[in-house]
Design a protein around this motif. Structure first.
Motif, PDB file in Angstrom:
ATOM      1  N   GLY A   1       7.748  -3.346  11.411  1.00  0.00           N
ATOM      2  CA  GLY A   1       7.823  -2.449  12.570  1.00  0.00           C
ATOM      3  C   GLY A   1       6.927  -1.232  12.431  1.00  0.00           C
ATOM      4  N   THR A   2       6.129  -1.196  11.358  1.00  0.00           N
ATOM      5  CA  THR A   2       5.256  -0.038  11.131  1.00  0.00           C
ATOM      6  C   THR A   2       4.041  -0.079  12.047  1.00  0.00           C
ATOM      7  OG1 THR A   2       5.904   0.026   8.823  1.00  0.00           O
ATOM      8  CG2 THR A   2       3.843   1.142   9.372  1.00  0.00           C
ATOM      9  N   LYS A   3       3.765   1.048  12.674  1.00  0.00           N
ATOM     10  CA  LYS A   3       2.561   1.156  13.511  1.00  0.00           C
ATOM     11  C   LYS A   3       1.395   1.506  12.588  1.00  0.00           C
ATOM     12  CE  LYS A   3       0.327   2.449  17.484  1.00  0.00           C
ATOM     13  NZ  LYS A   3      -0.440   1.415  18.141  1.00  0.00           N
ATOM     14  N   ALA A   4       0.288   0.786  12.748  1.00  0.00           N
ATOM     15  CA  ALA A   4      -0.872   1.030  11.877  1.00  0.00           C
ATOM     16  C   ALA A   4      -1.434   2.434  12.109  1.00  0.00           C
ATOM     17  CB  ALA A   4      -1.943  -0.009  12.148  1.00  0.00           C
ATOM     18  N   GLU A   5      -2.035   2.973  11.057  1.00  0.00           N
ATOM     19  CA  GLU A   5      -2.729   4.266  11.158  1.00  0.00           C
ATOM     20  C   GLU A   5      -4.096   4.058  11.790  1.00  0.00           C
ATOM     21  OE1 GLU A   5      -2.452   7.710   9.020  1.00  0.00           O
ATOM     22  OE2 GLU A   5      -0.708   7.093  10.206  1.00  0.00           O
TER      23      GLU A   5
ATOM     24  N   ASP B   1     -11.258  -0.279  15.950  1.00  0.00           N
ATOM     25  CA  ASP B   1     -10.610   1.038  15.878  1.00  0.00           C
ATOM     26  C   ASP B   1      -9.191   1.000  16.460  1.00  0.00           C
ATOM     27  OD1 ASP B   1     -12.895   2.191  14.753  1.00  0.00           O
ATOM     28  OD2 ASP B   1     -13.816   2.442  16.733  1.00  0.00           O
ATOM     29  N   LYS B   2      -8.826  -0.146  17.044  1.00  0.00           N
ATOM     30  CA  LYS B   2      -7.487  -0.250  17.661  1.00  0.00           C
ATOM     31  C   LYS B   2      -6.412  -0.448  16.584  1.00  0.00           C
ATOM     32  CE  LYS B   2      -9.055  -0.566  21.926  1.00  0.00           C
ATOM     33  NZ  LYS B   2      -8.656  -0.309  23.241  1.00  0.00           N
ATOM     34  N   THR B   3      -5.177  -0.137  16.968  1.00  0.00           N
ATOM     35  CA  THR B   3      -4.084  -0.307  16.006  1.00  0.00           C
ATOM     36  C   THR B   3      -2.963  -1.160  16.604  1.00  0.00           C
ATOM     37  OG1 THR B   3      -3.142   1.762  16.801  1.00  0.00           O
ATOM     38  CG2 THR B   3      -4.462   1.887  14.787  1.00  0.00           C
TER      39      THR B   3
ATOM     40  N   PHE C   1       0.807  -1.228   0.000  1.00  0.00           N
ATOM     41  CA  PHE C   1       0.000   0.000   0.000  1.00  0.00           C
ATOM     42  C   PHE C   1       0.840   1.278   0.000  1.00  0.00           C
ATOM     43  CE2 PHE C   1      -3.049  -3.153   1.583  1.00  0.00           C
ATOM     44  CZ  PHE C   1      -4.085  -2.924   0.705  1.00  0.00           C
ATOM     45  N   LYS C   2       2.141   1.116   0.235  1.00  0.00           N
ATOM     46  CA  LYS C   2       3.073   2.267   0.201  1.00  0.00           C
ATOM     47  C   LYS C   2       2.781   3.318   1.260  1.00  0.00           C
ATOM     48  CE  LYS C   2       4.626   0.734  -3.921  1.00  0.00           C
ATOM     49  NZ  LYS C   2       4.988  -0.646  -3.753  1.00  0.00           N
ATOM     50  N   LYS C   3       1.915   2.997   2.186  1.00  0.00           N
ATOM     51  CA  LYS C   3       1.652   3.906   3.310  1.00  0.00           C
ATOM     52  C   LYS C   3       1.023   3.057   4.420  1.00  0.00           C
ATOM     53  CE  LYS C   3      -3.083   5.339   2.187  1.00  0.00           C
ATOM     54  NZ  LYS C   3      -4.050   6.374   2.067  1.00  0.00           N
ATOM     55  N   PRO C   4       1.154   3.507   5.667  1.00  0.00           N
ATOM     56  CA  PRO C   4       0.525   2.735   6.745  1.00  0.00           C
ATOM     57  C   PRO C   4      -1.004   2.770   6.592  1.00  0.00           C
ATOM     58  CG  PRO C   4       2.052   4.375   7.625  1.00  0.00           C
ATOM     59  CD  PRO C   4       1.872   4.690   6.179  1.00  0.00           C
TER      60      PRO C   4
ATOM     61  N   LEU D   1      -8.905   3.934   1.405  1.00  0.00           N
ATOM     62  CA  LEU D   1      -7.540   4.433   1.201  1.00  0.00           C
ATOM     63  C   LEU D   1      -7.469   5.956   1.097  1.00  0.00           C
ATOM     64  CD1 LEU D   1      -6.133   1.732  -1.253  1.00  0.00           C
ATOM     65  CD2 LEU D   1      -5.622   2.007   1.182  1.00  0.00           C
ATOM     66  N   ALA D   2      -8.638   6.598   1.108  1.00  0.00           N
ATOM     67  CA  ALA D   2      -8.643   8.058   1.026  1.00  0.00           C
ATOM     68  C   ALA D   2      -7.947   8.634   2.258  1.00  0.00           C
ATOM     69  CB  ALA D   2     -10.075   8.569   0.956  1.00  0.00           C
ATOM     70  N   PHE D   3      -7.244   9.755   2.068  1.00  0.00           N
ATOM     71  CA  PHE D   3      -6.586  10.403   3.200  1.00  0.00           C
ATOM     72  C   PHE D   3      -7.615  11.179   4.021  1.00  0.00           C
ATOM     73  CE2 PHE D   3      -3.053   9.692   0.316  1.00  0.00           C
ATOM     74  CZ  PHE D   3      -2.099   9.199   1.191  1.00  0.00           C
ATOM     75  N   GLN D   4      -7.252  11.406   5.281  1.00  0.00           N
ATOM     76  CA  GLN D   4      -8.119  12.116   6.224  1.00  0.00           C
ATOM     77  C   GLN D   4      -8.687  13.410   5.617  1.00  0.00           C
ATOM     78  OE1 GLN D   4      -8.423  11.087   9.626  1.00  0.00           O
ATOM     79  NE2 GLN D   4      -9.998  12.658   9.820  1.00  0.00           N
ATOM     80  N   ASP D   5      -7.818  14.235   4.994  1.00  0.00           N
ATOM     81  CA  ASP D   5      -8.302  15.521   4.480  1.00  0.00           C
ATOM     82  C   ASP D   5      -9.280  15.331   3.330  1.00  0.00           C
ATOM     83  OD1 ASP D   5      -6.257  14.495   3.067  1.00  0.00           O
ATOM     84  OD2 ASP D   5      -5.174  16.369   2.747  1.00  0.00           O
ATOM     85  N   GLU D   6      -9.063  14.279   2.515  1.00  0.00           N
ATOM     86  CA  GLU D   6     -10.004  14.031   1.413  1.00  0.00           C
ATOM     87  C   GLU D   6     -11.383  13.671   1.967  1.00  0.00           C
ATOM     88  OE1 GLU D   6      -6.891  12.099  -1.811  1.00  0.00           O
ATOM     89  OE2 GLU D   6      -7.921  10.811  -0.399  1.00  0.00           O
TER      90      GLU D   6
END
Ligand code: FAD
Ligand code: NA7
Length: 457
Positions: free
Chosen positions: A423-427, A414-416, A91-94, A445-450
């Motif tokens: 080692g990546t922490k989930a968003e 809702d937990k991460t 996904f190239k992002k958390p 996959l939309a970002f928060q601001d979108e």
């Protein structure tokens, strides 16, 4: 090894794991056997390949899929991550810890698309029957090309059965049900909560399906949800609107009666009563006969049919671990088929299985069950070069997940968690799970601001 042929039945996560295991060797320049994977559906992904259909499919085959709209992962994704293909790589992002079905489908597909595995798969092909010939030690598979309505047969040296076991309903009978005026279905045919809006819904069962279908129907507007258990209640803190009652004894019209003497009127019933391990393509002597448990008898290391180890079963266990367990199994199976792994004699294999079964029979609750399957995974990992991952850490996450569910069944998603692979922490997901009614990949996959801009519109 030379000229050997391997048949795989099913291109779900287990069958794809087997293809990927061979591909990992091939990439290193090792010559692998000729492999053919038969898949009755027109696409890969098994359960994760959603179908709106119920009953029979386009070509008259029983519909395999039991998944439904708005299904979100029921465990943290960090507990199933492929150790050779991380969520970050895909996904190239958390992303969050509990993605919806289309997102997990995309992840499964991402790894397999990187390989040349598709060329090994014959889609729209059902394995109809299998015979084993002792004289030449080969399996004959009778295959139906569904599209062309053509039946043919081929011989193989190894058979990998990866056809899944959450597809054929276990459908009990309750007195008076034939006169119940509302809808009665099995969880296998449940395709989404919409039809139960404003209804009083009765679910039979107290495992994953009952829990998830119950919560989903509550989330999407059922008037009330009642879960009826046979052995033990799920026992979490339910919100008002969901409750658990003892086992249904019988119906009188639309009134359901329960073992504690109570009764209630319902609009619809969903049997969340589990599935049968069903292999209609296998003769009696090759068929795995088991209930849904963490260590099916008859299969050494949970994989090799003890009577005939060239017959391999993948993913036949009840599952805490999923994708990474199928991988760990497939890598071991591959090494056996490559003649790199030599199995002990039959009686020693039997003893090993008996030791595991003894432990299985003494398990003390779900936390102990997590440790059991974790030890099983460690056992598998010690046998192959599947990239090691921190199983103890994953076991801890499973236990945290169990605790989260007990604490609040509506918010555990809702937990991460933190990946043991990267080692990546989930968003955190941009929207709380109870508020999120759209399970599309695009929305997820939309970002928060979108999402905020969309809300302002
Ligand atoms: P399947 O995914 O069932 O794939 C088997 C494949 O074999 C299918 O493609 C089928 O078409 C094919 N097949 C069957 N018979 C034949 C035949 N005769 N000839 C040719 N092809 C055949 N796991 C999780 O990790 N997280 C979850 O949130 C989760 N939710 C689930 C929700 C539901 C409702 C269900 C039923 C399961 C869920 N699971 C979940 C578990 C899921 O089963 C596994 O994740 C995974 O799909 C198992 O992979 P598999 O390849 O062993 O079997
Ligand atoms: P499971 O986990 O096999 O559970 C089956 C449930 O059905 C379990 O609670 C059983 O009760 C119950 N059951 C079975 N037969 C009956 C009868 N006759 N009467 C009442 N209750 C019964 O299946 P699920 O569908 O929940 O989960 C399977 C997969 O789907 C899982 O991996 C998820 O990820 C999704 P018991 O406790 O045995 O008394």
């Amino acid at each position: 090894m030379k000229n050997k042929r391997v048949a795989i039945i099913g291109a779900g996560p287990s069958g794809l794991a087997q293809l990927r295991a061979f591909e990992a060797l091939e990439k290193n320049g090792v010559q692998v056997p000729e492999i053919v994977c038969f898949e009755k559906q027109e696409n890969w992904g098994g359960m994760w390949n959603y179908s709106w259909r119920t009953g029979v499919g386009r070509y008259g085959e029983p519909v395999h899929g039991s998944m439904y709209k708005y299904l979100w992962s029921n465990g943290p994704k960090e507990c199933l991550e492929f150790s050779d293909y991380s969520f970050d790589e895909h996904f190239k992002k958390p992303i969050s810890s509990y993605p919806p079905r289309p997102v997990l489908f995309d992840y499964i597909e991402g790894r397999i698309k990187k390989s040349n595995a598709k060329k090994y798969i014959r889609f729209n092909t059902t394995a109809r029957w299998v015979d084993y010939n002792n004289a030449n030690q080969k399996f004959t598979l009778v295959l139906d090309n569904l599209k062309e309505n053509r039946t043919y047969s081929e011989e193989f040296d190894y058979l990998v059965v990866a056809s899944g076991h959450f597809s054929t309903p276990n459908m009990p009978y309750f007195k008076g049900i034939e006169d119940f005026p509302g809808g009665v279905m099995h969880a296998h045919d449940f395709r989404g909560a919409d039809q139960f809006k404003n209804q009083n819904l009765l679910l039979i069962g107290s495992s994953y399906s009952a829990e998830d279908i119950g919560v989903q129907c509550y989330k999407h507007g059922a008037k009330s949800v009642t879960l009826s258990y046979r052995s033990n209640p799920i026992g979490v803190e339910w919100p008002d609107g969901i409750k658990e009652v003892p086992l249904l004894t019988h119906f009188e019209g639309d009134i359901a009666h329960f073992a504690d003497g109570t009764s209630e009127k319902f609009d619809a019933v969903v049997m969340c009563t589990g599935y049968q391990h069903k292999f209609p393509f296998l003769p009696d002597e090759l068929r795995l006969k088991t209930k849904n448990n963490l260590y099916p008898d008859q299969v050494y290391k949970g994989i090799f049919f003890n009577e005939l180890p060239q017959l391999i079963y993948l993913g036949m266990q009840d599952q805490y671990y999923t994708f990474n367990m199928f991988d760990a199994q497939a890598w071991v199976a591959r090494d056996f088929m490559m003649e790199e792994l030599v199995l002990p004699e039959k009686d020693q294999r039997r003893k090993d299985m008996d030791d595991w079964l003894k432990r299985l029979n003494n398990l003390d609750g779900c936390y102990d069950a997590v440790d059991f399957q974790s030890d099983y995974i460690k056992d598998l990992l010690s046998l192959s070069d599947y990239p090691d991952f921190n199983v103890d850490k994953v076991a801890e996450m499973f236990k945290e997940w169990l605790g989260d569910k007990e604490e609040n069944i509506l918010t555990y998603r809702d937990k991460t968690f933190t990946s043991v692979v990267t080692g990546t922490k989930a968003e955190e997901h941009h929207t709380e799970w109870m508020e999120e009614l759209d399970d599309s990949k695009e929305r997820y996959l939309a970002f928060q601001d979108e999402v905020e801009i969309e809300l302002e519109k």
